[in-house]
Motif scaffolding. Structure first.
Motif, mmCIF file in Angstrom:
data_model
loop_
_atom_site.group_PDB
_atom_site.id
_atom_site.type_symbol
_atom_site.label_atom_id
_atom_site.label_comp_id
_atom_site.label_asym_id
_atom_site.label_seq_id
_atom_site.Cartn_x
_atom_site.Cartn_y
_atom_site.Cartn_z
ATOM 1 N N GLU A 40 17.806 -4.432 3.709
ATOM 2 C CA GLU A 40 17.780 -4.854 5.115
ATOM 3 C C GLU A 40 16.374 -4.946 5.701
ATOM 4 O O GLU A 40 16.140 -5.701 6.643
ATOM 5 C CB GLU A 40 18.641 -3.904 5.959
ATOM 6 N N ASP A 41 15.422 -4.198 5.156
ATOM 7 C CA ASP A 41 14.055 -4.268 5.691
ATOM 8 C C ASP A 41 13.166 -5.164 4.818
ATOM 9 O O ASP A 41 11.953 -4.967 4.732
ATOM 10 C CB ASP A 41 13.443 -2.872 5.813
ATOM 11 N N MET A 42 13.793 -6.163 4.192
ATOM 12 C CA MET A 42 13.108 -7.048 3.260
ATOM 13 C C MET A 42 11.860 -7.696 3.859
ATOM 14 O O MET A 42 10.803 -7.729 3.230
ATOM 15 C CB MET A 42 14.091 -8.127 2.789
ATOM 16 N N THR A 46 6.041 -8.526 3.873
ATOM 17 C CA THR A 46 4.828 -8.694 4.680
ATOM 18 C C THR A 46 3.764 -7.688 4.270
ATOM 19 O O THR A 46 2.587 -8.029 4.096
ATOM 20 C CB THR A 46 5.153 -8.547 6.180
ATOM 21 N N TRP A 47 4.179 -6.429 4.091
ATOM 22 C CA TRP A 47 3.226 -5.386 3.691
ATOM 23 C C TRP A 47 2.626 -5.716 2.326
ATOM 24 O O TRP A 47 1.404 -5.695 2.137
ATOM 25 C CB TRP A 47 3.904 -4.011 3.633
ATOM 26 N N ALA A 91 7.102 -5.237 -2.873
ATOM 27 C CA ALA A 91 8.084 -6.325 -2.842
ATOM 28 C C ALA A 91 7.272 -7.625 -2.859
ATOM 29 O O ALA A 91 6.931 -8.194 -1.820
ATOM 30 C CB ALA A 91 8.950 -6.227 -1.587
ATOM 31 N N ALA A 92 6.949 -8.081 -4.057
ATOM 32 C CA ALA A 92 5.907 -9.097 -4.236
ATOM 33 C C ALA A 92 6.463 -10.508 -4.109
ATOM 34 O O ALA A 92 7.222 -10.968 -4.954
ATOM 35 C CB ALA A 92 5.235 -8.909 -5.589
ATOM 36 N N ALA A 93 6.062 -11.192 -3.046
ATOM 37 C CA ALA A 93 6.468 -12.583 -2.821
ATOM 38 C C ALA A 93 5.443 -13.249 -1.912
ATOM 39 O O ALA A 93 4.813 -12.586 -1.081
ATOM 40 C CB ALA A 93 7.853 -12.652 -2.189
ATOM 41 N N TRP A 123 -1.541 -8.761 -7.314
ATOM 42 C CA TRP A 123 -1.018 -7.475 -6.839
ATOM 43 C C TRP A 123 -1.447 -6.321 -7.735
ATOM 44 O O TRP A 123 -1.858 -5.271 -7.242
ATOM 45 C CB TRP A 123 0.510 -7.525 -6.762
ATOM 46 N N ILE A 124 -1.342 -6.508 -9.050
ATOM 47 C CA ILE A 124 -1.738 -5.425 -9.962
ATOM 48 C C ILE A 124 -3.225 -5.153 -9.801
ATOM 49 O O ILE A 124 -3.669 -4.002 -9.842
ATOM 50 C CB ILE A 124 -1.410 -5.786 -11.427
ATOM 51 N N GLY A 125 -4.000 -6.210 -9.586
ATOM 52 C CA GLY A 125 -5.429 -6.037 -9.350
ATOM 53 C C GLY A 125 -5.709 -5.194 -8.115
ATOM 54 O O GLY A 125 -6.632 -4.374 -8.105
#
Length: 313
Positions: free
Chosen positions: A281-283, A288-289, A221-223, A204-206
């Motif tokens: 609520e929009d987790m 996904t984004w 929201a990194a997963a 993600w940082i990359g």
């Protein structure tokens, strides 16, 4: 073309080490960025490994403001994380550390800060959850950074897959003594939890470093994905060959298992997932984004456990 200098704090920790390695290993990013790896102990083997890949090593401590000037000199980009203080006063300590770093960064002319943030339980719950300090303080630091005259982006990791390796999350033998195992928590079996292999932070940082202007101000929201407790049990079963059941505990029973100094914080952390969603609520949309922005394939929970040769004995 001269390279921009990226200063990576906590370069021996999971997030900082992943970030530094990702940039150094990337054919594209290593041409654009020089890496300065920063740690309280530059003699650690992980630091020596980074040096062998071309990183500059600097010793500095977020608790020693005088060490930050040299660590940031000439840097245009900074990645940093504040570490939860489980012995208490985490909001006070983390906030002090973050402000010291940001003040030094502005003085040294840093152009872009990437901070390891977190969701904001107090705000998400409209004030009902008051004790998840180790999340709230990072969200508050994020707001502080957003107020500064510097570009920024924010990486907010989900629950670490590595937690399945620890005593707290690892399935325990059933009290019935029948050879089965139990994962017990205050959440419902159907409560979804975002999981990340935290050693993949650099993916993600990359992405941010590959296109800093595109991601300015963005929150990741990194997963890798959302897993309910029941789904997690089934995956552990598949990997280990053992029967693993989920049990939802009453709030007061669950709290009895928590360390005294962190009882309220850890209980409310799980209540956040159960009652409001880890990121709100929009987790699902947020995850996904963020997942779509990551560079390369992300490791799923089953793959992670197999890689770790996960077993229950």
């Amino acid at each position: 073309m001269s390279k921009s200098l990226l200063a990576v704090f906590g370069a021996t920790g999971n997030q900082g080490n992943s970030t530094a390695n990702f940039v150094l290993d990337s054919p594209e990013l290593s041409q654009r960025y020089a890496v300065r790896a920063i740690s309280r102990d530059a003699s650690k083997s992980k630091m020596q490994e980074l040096q062998s890949k071309g990183a500059e090593l600097v010793q500095a401590d977020l608790d020693d403001a005088s060490s930050l000037t040299a660590a940031l000199k000439g840097a245009e980009y900074v990645f940093f994380i504040t570490t939860t203080q489980y012995q208490g006063n985490t909001r006070e300590i983390e906030t002090r550390q973050a402000k010291a770093l940001c003040e030094a960064a502005l003085k040294e002319g840093v152009k872009y800060i990437i901070f390891s943030s977190m969701s904001h339980p107090f705000k998400i719950s409209k004030g009902a959850l008051k004790h998840v300090e180790h999340f709230d303080d990072k969200a508050e630091i994020e707001q502080y950074i957003r107020s500064l005259p510097v570009k920024s982006a924010f990486f907010a990791p989900g629950s670490f897959m590595q937690n399945f390796l620890s005593h707290f999350m690892k399935p325990r033998p059933s009290p019935s003594g029948d050879g089965t195992y139990v994962i017990a928590n205050v959440c419902k079996g159907s409560t979804p939890v975002p999981y990340i292999d935290i050693t993949e932070t650099g993916k993600w940082i990359g992405a941010i470093l590959a296109d800093p202007e595109k991601y300015e101000g963005k929150f990741f929201a990194a997963a890798e994905g959302l897993y309910t407790f029941e789904e997690s049990c089934k995956i552990v079963e598949k990997v280990t060959g053992k029967t693993v059941n989920y049990k939802q505990l009453p709030d007061h029973v669950f709290q009895e298992f928590l360390p005294p100094g962190m009882k309220e914080q850890l209980y409310e952390m799980w209540a956040l997932s159960r009652d409001y969603g880890y990121y709100g609520e929009d987790m699902k949309e947020q995850i996904t984004w963020a997942k779509d922005q990551a560079i390369g394939k992300l490791t799923g929970l089953e793959e992670f456990l197999r890689k770790e040769k996960y077993s229950l004995e």
